[in-house]
Design a protein around this motif. Sequence first.
Motif, PDB file in Angstrom:
ATOM      1  N   LYS A   1      62.033  36.984  44.042  1.00  0.00           N
ATOM      2  CA  LYS A   1      61.494  36.002  43.084  1.00  0.00           C
ATOM      3  C   LYS A   1      60.317  35.205  43.654  1.00  0.00           C
ATOM      4  O   LYS A   1      60.174  34.007  43.424  1.00  0.00           O
ATOM      5  CB  LYS A   1      62.595  35.055  42.599  1.00  0.00           C
ATOM      6  CG  LYS A   1      63.739  35.764  41.893  1.00  0.00           C
ATOM      7  CD  LYS A   1      64.824  34.796  41.452  1.00  0.00           C
ATOM      8  CE  LYS A   1      65.871  35.467  40.592  1.00  0.00           C
ATOM      9  NZ  LYS A   1      66.566  36.589  41.257  1.00  0.00           N
ATOM     10  N   LYS A   2      59.445  35.880  44.375  1.00  0.00           N
ATOM     11  CA  LYS A   2      58.264  35.229  44.939  1.00  0.00           C
ATOM     12  C   LYS A   2      57.131  35.180  43.918  1.00  0.00           C
ATOM     13  O   LYS A   2      56.765  36.201  43.341  1.00  0.00           O
ATOM     14  CB  LYS A   2      57.795  35.968  46.202  1.00  0.00           C
ATOM     15  CG  LYS A   2      58.715  35.780  47.401  1.00  0.00           C
ATOM     16  CD  LYS A   2      58.145  36.453  48.634  1.00  0.00           C
ATOM     17  CE  LYS A   2      59.000  36.181  49.860  1.00  0.00           C
ATOM     18  NZ  LYS A   2      58.894  34.781  50.312  1.00  0.00           N
ATOM     19  N   GLU A   3      56.583  33.998  43.713  1.00  0.00           N
ATOM     20  CA  GLU A   3      55.411  33.791  42.857  1.00  0.00           C
ATOM     21  C   GLU A   3      55.655  34.200  41.406  1.00  0.00           C
ATOM     22  O   GLU A   3      54.712  34.542  40.683  1.00  0.00           O
ATOM     23  CB  GLU A   3      54.197  34.552  43.405  1.00  0.00           C
ATOM     24  CG  GLU A   3      53.779  34.150  44.809  1.00  0.00           C
ATOM     25  CD  GLU A   3      53.161  32.757  44.868  1.00  0.00           C
ATOM     26  OE1 GLU A   3      52.569  32.325  43.872  1.00  0.00           O
ATOM     27  OE2 GLU A   3      53.288  32.111  45.919  1.00  0.00           O
TER      28      GLU A   3
ATOM     29  N   PRO B   1      74.952  44.813  52.427  1.00  0.00           N
ATOM     30  CA  PRO B   1      74.868  46.209  52.860  1.00  0.00           C
ATOM     31  C   PRO B   1      73.430  46.730  52.790  1.00  0.00           C
ATOM     32  O   PRO B   1      72.706  46.463  51.834  1.00  0.00           O
ATOM     33  CB  PRO B   1      75.765  46.932  51.856  1.00  0.00           C
ATOM     34  CG  PRO B   1      75.632  46.115  50.595  1.00  0.00           C
ATOM     35  CD  PRO B   1      75.473  44.686  51.054  1.00  0.00           C
ATOM     36  N   ALA B   2      73.031  47.443  53.824  1.00  0.00           N
ATOM     37  CA  ALA B   2      71.685  48.008  53.868  1.00  0.00           C
ATOM     38  C   ALA B   2      71.700  49.263  54.717  1.00  0.00           C
ATOM     39  O   ALA B   2      72.521  49.395  55.639  1.00  0.00           O
ATOM     40  CB  ALA B   2      70.697  46.997  54.445  1.00  0.00           C
TER      41      ALA B   2
ATOM     42  N   PHE C   1      66.231  37.964  54.318  1.00  0.00           N
ATOM     43  CA  PHE C   1      66.125  38.298  52.899  1.00  0.00           C
ATOM     44  C   PHE C   1      67.383  37.865  52.159  1.00  0.00           C
ATOM     45  O   PHE C   1      68.475  38.385  52.410  1.00  0.00           O
ATOM     46  CB  PHE C   1      65.920  39.805  52.702  1.00  0.00           C
ATOM     47  CG  PHE C   1      64.550  40.304  53.071  1.00  0.00           C
ATOM     48  CD1 PHE C   1      63.453  39.458  53.086  1.00  0.00           C
ATOM     49  CD2 PHE C   1      64.356  41.643  53.386  1.00  0.00           C
ATOM     50  CE1 PHE C   1      62.184  39.927  53.414  1.00  0.00           C
ATOM     51  CE2 PHE C   1      63.095  42.126  53.711  1.00  0.00           C
ATOM     52  CZ  PHE C   1      62.007  41.265  53.731  1.00  0.00           C
ATOM     53  N   ASP C   2      67.229  36.930  51.248  1.00  0.00           N
ATOM     54  CA  ASP C   2      68.353  36.423  50.471  1.00  0.00           C
ATOM     55  C   ASP C   2      68.460  37.249  49.192  1.00  0.00           C
ATOM     56  O   ASP C   2      67.975  36.857  48.129  1.00  0.00           O
ATOM     57  CB  ASP C   2      68.149  34.940  50.162  1.00  0.00           C
ATOM     58  CG  ASP C   2      69.346  34.321  49.443  1.00  0.00           C
ATOM     59  OD1 ASP C   2      70.415  34.966  49.407  1.00  0.00           O
ATOM     60  OD2 ASP C   2      69.201  33.206  48.918  1.00  0.00           O
ATOM     61  N   LEU C   3      69.063  38.410  49.305  1.00  0.00           N
ATOM     62  CA  LEU C   3      69.175  39.354  48.202  1.00  0.00           C
ATOM     63  C   LEU C   3      70.645  39.556  47.850  1.00  0.00           C
ATOM     64  O   LEU C   3      71.491  39.679  48.738  1.00  0.00           O
ATOM     65  CB  LEU C   3      68.547  40.701  48.582  1.00  0.00           C
ATOM     66  CG  LEU C   3      67.035  40.687  48.851  1.00  0.00           C
ATOM     67  CD1 LEU C   3      66.618  41.952  49.580  1.00  0.00           C
ATOM     68  CD2 LEU C   3      66.270  40.546  47.536  1.00  0.00           C
ATOM     69  N   ASP C   4      70.925  39.640  46.568  1.00  0.00           N
ATOM     70  CA  ASP C   4      72.304  39.848  46.136  1.00  0.00           C
ATOM     71  C   ASP C   4      72.528  41.284  45.691  1.00  0.00           C
ATOM     72  O   ASP C   4      73.201  41.550  44.709  1.00  0.00           O
ATOM     73  CB  ASP C   4      72.662  38.876  45.015  1.00  0.00           C
ATOM     74  CG  ASP C   4      71.755  39.037  43.797  1.00  0.00           C
ATOM     75  OD1 ASP C   4      70.754  39.774  43.900  1.00  0.00           O
ATOM     76  OD2 ASP C   4      72.063  38.431  42.755  1.00  0.00           O
TER      77      ASP C   4
ATOM     78  N   VAL D   1      70.284  47.583  42.776  1.00  0.00           N
ATOM     79  CA  VAL D   1      69.907  48.069  44.106  1.00  0.00           C
ATOM     80  C   VAL D   1      68.407  47.897  44.287  1.00  0.00           C
ATOM     81  O   VAL D   1      67.649  47.818  43.311  1.00  0.00           O
ATOM     82  CB  VAL D   1      70.281  49.558  44.325  1.00  0.00           C
ATOM     83  CG1 VAL D   1      71.784  49.791  44.215  1.00  0.00           C
ATOM     84  CG2 VAL D   1      69.530  50.469  43.360  1.00  0.00           C
ATOM     85  N   LEU D   2      67.986  47.868  45.550  1.00  0.00           N
ATOM     86  CA  LEU D   2      66.571  47.753  45.913  1.00  0.00           C
ATOM     87  C   LEU D   2      66.244  48.822  46.947  1.00  0.00           C
ATOM     88  O   LEU D   2      66.979  48.985  47.928  1.00  0.00           O
ATOM     89  CB  LEU D   2      66.288  46.367  46.483  1.00  0.00           C
ATOM     90  CG  LEU D   2      64.893  46.090  47.047  1.00  0.00           C
ATOM     91  CD1 LEU D   2      63.833  46.225  45.963  1.00  0.00           C
ATOM     92  CD2 LEU D   2      64.842  44.699  47.683  1.00  0.00           C
TER      93      LEU D   2
END
Length: 317
Positions: free
Chosen positions: A152-154, A235-236, A193-196, A165-166
């Motif tokens: 959620k940058k900019e 998880p990554a 990285f604050d990713l859910d 997923v990313l």
Amino acid sequence: MSSTVAPATSTEVFQSGSYKTHLQNLNPPPPCRTKTRPIPSPPPKPLLIASPTEAGEFPVLMFLHGFLLSNNFYSQLIQHVASHGFIVVAPQLYTVAGPDATEEINLAAAITNWLAGGLQQFLPELVKPDLTRLGLAGHSRGGKTAFALALKKELATTTTLRFSVLIGVDPVDGMDTGKQTHPPVLSYVPGSFDLDMPVMVIGSGLGELRRNPLFPACAPKGVNHEQFFRECREPACYFVVKDYGHLDMLDDETRGVRGKVSYCLCKNGESREPMRRFVAGAMVGFMRAYMEGDSDDLKAIRAGDTGPIELTTAEFL
């Protein structure tokens, strides 16, 4: 943990799947109405859509192209993914771009919001998108854009859909350490990285090498896949493909001036097909694991079943 992985007998994800696919370029005129029926609402930007042709409800993946590349250069990659039961939407975010990625981040957000009301109108009959299972992926600068959107940058507006997923395919955050394009994604803080959502990063072994003294490396060390993964939380998973370059997941033939340039800017492997098949297969295995609850293919890759290529790194959090 990290490990060196040798090639093994490939899982079926590295081959085309069982679904016949439909590929279409979508660049409709502005919306309007006739006396008989409404014209479907067009997307904010042109799209390349690959989907199964058989009836069913399928997960959706949005795939963002690399710097100054055409979305059509990924047609073989996205058709491979679609043949395994996914709908892939690849927008053309721009044709010319400067160092600031803010506009393309917001365009990607706008296309995400359009999917809920617009995508169904342009799919084959009886093919339905399951937007509760929505993936986000990008290559090169498109990988940076994908991470920026997920973080959620900019953003000028929020997205109405949630990503499951990313995936970063050889993501790049600028020219060098300290020379990141705006907005910077990397903070150089491990696990920042604050990713859910689960994340997969795929890197090219040759991407950080110069092809010749006239051109910089296409995926310079310090702003490439390695640092992106270091800032992920579990998880990554992380794969680095040996002996293949930054553009080796593109179509076998890329036409036009941009297409010809893609053969000479980056250090490449012997051919594009093996890298492309691995990237597509790894994407399918990852999405099956975290969007469909079937982790067999991802476990096989982790165990060394890497299909057409050899990995230098296979690391999981």
